[in-house]
Design a protein around this motif. Structure first.
Motif, PDB file in Angstrom:
ATOM      1  N   HIS A   1      15.260  87.190 -52.612  1.00  0.00           N
ATOM      2  CA  HIS A   1      14.127  87.598 -51.784  1.00  0.00           C
ATOM      3  C   HIS A   1      14.398  88.914 -51.064  1.00  0.00           C
ATOM      4  N   LEU A   2      15.671  89.345 -51.065  1.00  0.00           N
ATOM      5  CA  LEU A   2      16.030  90.563 -50.344  1.00  0.00           C
ATOM      6  C   LEU A   2      16.220  91.751 -51.278  1.00  0.00           C
TER       7      LEU A   2
ATOM      8  N   HIS B   1      23.551  89.135 -46.164  1.00  0.00           N
ATOM      9  CA  HIS B   1      22.922  87.816 -46.062  1.00  0.00           C
ATOM     10  C   HIS B   1      23.840  86.703 -46.578  1.00  0.00           C
TER      11      HIS B   1
ATOM     12  N   PHE C   1       9.365  94.247 -36.670  1.00  0.00           N
ATOM     13  CA  PHE C   1       8.588  94.852 -37.759  1.00  0.00           C
ATOM     14  C   PHE C   1       8.419  93.855 -38.907  1.00  0.00           C
ATOM     15  N   GLY C   2       7.253  93.850 -39.509  1.00  0.00           N
ATOM     16  CA  GLY C   2       7.015  92.991 -40.678  1.00  0.00           C
ATOM     17  C   GLY C   2       7.224  91.538 -40.308  1.00  0.00           C
ATOM     18  N   THR C   3       7.860  90.826 -41.201  1.00  0.00           N
ATOM     19  CA  THR C   3       8.008  89.388 -40.948  1.00  0.00           C
ATOM     20  C   THR C   3       9.460  89.000 -40.715  1.00  0.00           C
ATOM     21  N   ASN C   4      10.391  89.945 -40.901  1.00  0.00           N
ATOM     22  CA  ASN C   4      11.796  89.535 -40.822  1.00  0.00           C
ATOM     23  C   ASN C   4      12.673  90.749 -40.616  1.00  0.00           C
TER      24      ASN C   4
ATOM     25  N   GLU D   1      15.630  91.004 -42.266  1.00  0.00           N
ATOM     26  CA  GLU D   1      16.645  90.889 -43.324  1.00  0.00           C
ATOM     27  C   GLU D   1      16.403  91.841 -44.477  1.00  0.00           C
ATOM     28  N   GLU D   2      15.126  92.049 -44.789  1.00  0.00           N
ATOM     29  CA  GLU D   2      14.817  92.936 -45.913  1.00  0.00           C
ATOM     30  C   GLU D   2      15.181  94.370 -45.552  1.00  0.00           C
TER      31      GLU D   2
ATOM     32  N   ILE E   1       7.090  84.459 -53.205  1.00  0.00           N
ATOM     33  CA  ILE E   1       8.349  83.750 -52.985  1.00  0.00           C
ATOM     34  C   ILE E   1       8.183  82.909 -51.724  1.00  0.00           C
TER      35      ILE E   1
ATOM     36  N   HIS F   1       9.016  84.355 -48.387  1.00  0.00           N
ATOM     37  CA  HIS F   1       8.093  85.383 -47.904  1.00  0.00           C
ATOM     38  C   HIS F   1       6.845  84.737 -47.309  1.00  0.00           C
TER      39      HIS F   1
ATOM     40  N   TRP G   1       7.859  83.228 -43.907  1.00  0.00           N
ATOM     41  CA  TRP G   1       8.006  84.284 -42.893  1.00  0.00           C
ATOM     42  C   TRP G   1       6.633  84.750 -42.418  1.00  0.00           C
TER      43      TRP G   1
ATOM     44  N   LYS H   1       5.130  84.412 -38.608  1.00  0.00           N
ATOM     45  CA  LYS H   1       4.682  85.545 -37.785  1.00  0.00           C
ATOM     46  C   LYS H   1       3.419  85.181 -37.004  1.00  0.00           C
TER      47      LYS H   1
ATOM     48  N   ALA I   1      14.459  80.917 -50.820  1.00  0.00           N
ATOM     49  CA  ALA I   1      14.641  82.357 -50.967  1.00  0.00           C
ATOM     50  C   ALA I   1      14.352  82.845 -52.381  1.00  0.00           C
TER      51      ALA I   1
END
Ligand SMILES: Cc1cc2nc3c(=O)[nH]c(=O)nc-3n(C[C@H](O)[C@H](O)[C@H](O)COP(=O)(O)OP(=O)(O)OC[C@H]3O[C@@H](n4cnc5c(N)ncnc54)[C@H](O)[C@@H]3O)c2cc1C
Ligand code: SF4
Lengths: 344, 484
Positions: free
Chosen positions: A21-22, A74, A270-273, A275-276, B130, B133, B136, B140, B153
């Motif tokens: 996912h990253l 991660h 920023f965004g949802t996380n 980690e990315e 995913i 995603h 997440w 939010k 993940a």
């Protein structure tokens, strides 16, 4: 082969799905190939069938990796798929299979190994080519230094080894690094300040690996500016996009956020996380020269994640990220130096 | 695939496909084909490990809409080309493998988040998203899907729908099939259909359920509306060690019969407690079976539920209390089990024999599977835990592991050994009231056992398949259905 130094990553990553996912590239191309799992499995295949090292599709896949190291950061065991990828690139180059686009970039980088030093003082500010391309970052640094009344020297010029190293030319990278180290030594500076996190990482880690001891202490601008103990006006609400090099390569180093705290910034997530990698491929250093189309996609991916793309202020540590976010999106992006200079 | 790459027919078909999705979204690069030739199933991993060629797709398509998929499916019907949906490739049953070549439809470009309905508490998205995603994105906005599998993940929402997947909070929030409101599906003949907007009704049989668990054999799920939940005020865990697995199972079953509604219950048998839980937690644990459970929701209600649950564990079953720390440790490390080197991996041979049965049968199923593995494969280890609990029973996540020295080097022999373990263990499960699988699906791995499980009901499934997919293009050879 260089990949033999990464048997741990080959063994563990090749069938592991846990960080897909990253994968910044995977997330914009939607491909399986651009994940740590598949790259590691491909490289395992090369250990079984060495002729696959010449496979052009495999080679292109290695060279379009974002090298953000978000996966390594991660991963619970921090397996180094990033290092494995660079080792495989090095094997490709050493076996004579480097595609022309790689050879051409390397040749250009080698040509750029000329540095000009100006000014005087104990501090030497390195304005690398990305920093120079912004036209504003070095100016912002200058404004702050004038305000602080600190004389300083500047060194401008090209590759100090990082780009060559990640392209798979470690010998040439070391040679460039040695030349740059001499320039630093000749300047007699005590502190070497860099804005570009890639340069920071090269000077802190790669140089050690090359056995080069720099004559000056290396500091990222965000770290150095704090030592000036300046008073800043309140920066207000903003989003901070982490740098691959400062976060994932340097154990989430604290200076950028500490500087933002000095600026009394109210940092919104920023965004949802967190980690990315939201850097447009900063970790791959020369990705725009390899495949600018992907960089554009990475920039758009970031834009789509902004709460209000027209209004939000995005602060970045990396001039590289600023260049490509500005080029491909309507986002309002500033580097740490620019923000600091505006609030002094 | 029916035409060779050297044939001009290959180019004719490629032209039709690029016309539908655009040049950039038809991949034929070696690297991409290779990436889609190995999923999380042990057999293709082993095949690759042994330096063997894995079956590759001919084309990989990244569609952007249901309409594009419908058109691709029509082309595939025209030329009788297999079509295999691919989400994240994290399925452990070989469901997404292009065993007959053909077209892989990689769903990950269909990753649009379509919004949360705050009145109904639902979220709608395309199925190539995913799961992490999506989660997440919901977080939010203050919500959670509560679908938190270990593969969050890497797996897509579509993959979970296709396999009836499950997450760590399933005991309260359900498996994915309990979370679905409605689906959009492209059928094997290229029609785009929607199932009813609500999951509870008396308007005929449940079409949504027909597609859930169909593993890409009955169509491609393109959009879903799922329930979401507000983030709970509190979520607390507590763990116990029981003197043996039977006592721990009795305590867990009693907890479920009490209807206290835990969000998670997990019980590890003695062997897994010693070898796995201790290793992952880095904690000294007494001999015995480790049981952890949790509650979430309003803090005052969670406190009350926890109090009653503790009474069951301590007074009735004399569990040794490891406290909330012993429970929180599990929650914090819940995914760590799945990262290397904690997860079993090549060159070991391993498999997850997950099944489910009622409380009256589950221990019988466990012992029967353990016995058959131990007796027939003394060189293998058998461990198990029970991770998804229902009012009536629970799921057994049993695993067998062969260390490298016991796995034949010859890939064919290794595959034969592997299949023998599955056949014997799953037959033992079925004979004692278990089923083929609980949440990983059937895929290629277990298709051959479907007839034994369903008996005279299998032709009903086959009839549905034939009716929906007259040319047998959708994921042939999976779920026990006919190959090419
Ligand atoms: C480390 C690890 C841990 C895991 N833990 C869990 C867990 O906790 N819970 C769990 O349930 N599973 C778990 N799994 C198994 C796996 O993640 C699930 O089976 C998941 O559902 C697969 O999703 P995917 O997107 O990767 O699907 P894939 O593997 O790509 O495909 C699986 C099947 O679904 C079909 N398919 C995919 N997308 C669609 C679609 N849109 N429409 C129709 N058919 C489709 C494919 O054809 C195939 O038959 C784990 C796997 C790994 C690697
Ligand atoms: S880096 Fe870690 S999480 Fe990522 S593929 Fe490798 S082992 Fe898995």
């Amino acid at each position: 082969m260089n990949i033999d130094n990464y048997t741990d990553a080959i063994k563990n990553c090749r069938f592991c799905f846990m960080c897909r996912h990253l994968s910044a590239i995977g997330n914009v191309l939607f491909t399986e190939a651009d994940t740590p799992r598949v790259r590691a499995a491909m490289i395992y295949g090369i250990t079984q069938h060495p002729e696959q090292l010449a496979n052009r599709d495999f080679i292109d896949t290695l060279y379009r990796s974002d090298l953000s190291a978000a996966c390594r950061y991660h991963c619970v065991s921090h397996f180094d798929e990033n290092g494995l990828n660079i080792a495989a690139r090095t094997d490709v180059v050493q076996a004579g299979f480097a595609p022309d686009y790689v050879k051409n970039i390397a040749a250009e980088l080698k040509k750029s190994e000329k540095w000009t030093v100006k000014g005087s003082g104990d501090v030497l500010y390195f304005e690398d080519s990305y920093t120079a391309e912004t036209k504003t970052v070095a100016k912002a640094f200058d404004k702050i230094m004038k305000k602080a009344k600190v004389p300083y020297q500047t060194v401008t010029g090209g590759c100090i080894g990082k780009a060559l190293k990640i392209l798979g030319f470690p010998t040439e990278a070391k040679a460039a690094a040695e030349k740059f180290a001499k320039v630093v030594k000749d300047s007699k500076a005590k502190i070497l300040v860099v804005s570009n996190p890639a340069a920071y990482d090269a000077l802190v880690h790669d140089y050690k690996e090359f056995g080069i001891k720099l004559s000056a202490k290396v500091m990222h601008t965000s770290e150095y500016l704090r030592t000036l103990k300046l008073k800043f006006k309140k920066a207000g609400e903003l989003y901070y996009l982490e740098s691959d090099f400062l976060k994932n390569y340097n154990d989430n180093c604290k200076f950028p956020r500490a500087l933002l705290a000095d600026l009394k910034a109210e940092i919104k997530p920023f965004g949802t996380n967190n980690e990315e990698s939201y850097t447009c491929g900063e970790g791959a250093v020369v990705l725009p020269k390899i495949c600018e189309g992907i960089v554009e996609k990475l920039a758009k991916y970031i834009e789509e994640r902004a709460d209000d793309p027209k209004k939000d202020l995005l602060v970045v540590a990396s001039p590289y990220t600023k260049i490509f976010l500005t080029k491909y999106t309507k986002l309002n992006v500033k580097t740490l130096e620019e923000l600091a200079a505006e609030h002094i | 695939m029916l035409v060779s790459k050297d044939s001009y027919m290959y180019e004719m078909i490629r032209t039709e496909l690029t016309d539908i999705v655009g040049d950039d979204n038809v991949c034929t690069r070696d690297a991409d084909k290779f990436g889609h030739s190995i999923d999380y199933y042990w057999i293709p991993e082993m095949w690759h490990d042994r330096g063997m060629e894995t079956p590759k797709p001919d084309f990989i398509i990244h569609p952007g809409s249901a309409e594009e998929i419908a058109k691709v499916v029509k082309v595939a019907n025209h030329y009788h080309i297999p079509v295999v949906p691919w989400g994240g490739g994290s399925g452990s049953q070989g469901g997404a493998l292009p065993v007959y070549g053909g077209i892989i439809i990689d769903m990950k470009r269909m990753n649009k988040f379509k919004g949360i309905d705050r009145e109904a508490l639902t979220v709608t998205c395309q199925t190539g998203m995913i799961a992490r995603h999506l989660e997440w994105r919901c977080n939010k906005e203050g919500y959670s899907t509560m679908h938190l599998p270990a593969s969050i993940a890497c797996a897509t929402i579509g993959g979970f729908l296709a396999h009836r997947g499950t997450g760590v909070l399933s005991t309260k929030y359900g498996k994915i099939e309990d979370m679905v409101m409605s689906l959009e599906v492209v059928t094997p003949t290229g029609e785009i259909i929607r199932t009813l907007p609500v999951p509870r009704h008396a308007s005929g049989p449940d079409l949504t359920m027909l597609f859930l668990g169909s593993e890409g054999t009955l169509g491609i799920i393109t959009e879903v509306t799922l329930k979401v939940h507000p983030q709970p005020e509190a979520r607390e865990f507590r763990a116990y060690i029981f003197k043996d697995f039977h006592t721990a199972m009795s305590a867990g079953a009693e907890l479920m019969r009490s209807r206290l509604q835990p969000c998670a219950v997990r019980l590890y048998d003695e062997e897994e407690t010693i070898h796995h839980v201790r290793k992952v937690f880095g904690m000294e644990l007494d001999k015995g079976a480790y049981l952890v459970f949790g509650f979430d929701g309003r803090k005052d209600i969670v406190d009350c539920q926890m109090r009653y649950a503790r009474e069951i564990m301590e007074k009735k079953f004399k569990g040794k209390d490891l406290g909330s720390k012993g429970g929180e440790l599990w929650w914090e490390n819940k995914y760590k089990f799945f990262y290397p080197p904690f997860m079993f991996h090549m060159p070991q041979a391993f498999g997850t024999l997950d099944t489910v049965a009622t409380f009256s049968n589950i221990e019988k199923v466990y012992w029967a599977m353990k016995k058959v593995v131990n007796e027939n494969f003394p060189q293998a280890r058998f461990i198990g835990h029970f991770s998804h609990w229902y009012e009536w029973g629970c799921m057994l996540y049993a695993r067998f592991i062969f260390e490298e020295e016991y796995v034949p080097k010859d890939p064919r022999e290794a595959a034969a050994l592997y299949n023998r373990v599955w056949d014997l263990a799953i037959r033992a499960a079925i004979a004692n009231g278990g089923v083929i699988n609980e949440h990983h699906g059937v895929g290629l791995k277990l298709g051959r056992l479907m007839k034994e499980l369903y008996g005279p009901a299998m032709p009903v499934l086959e009839g549905i398949k034939k009716q929906l997919d007259p040319n047998n293009i959708m994921n042939p050879g999976k779920l026990g259905f006919k190959g090419v």
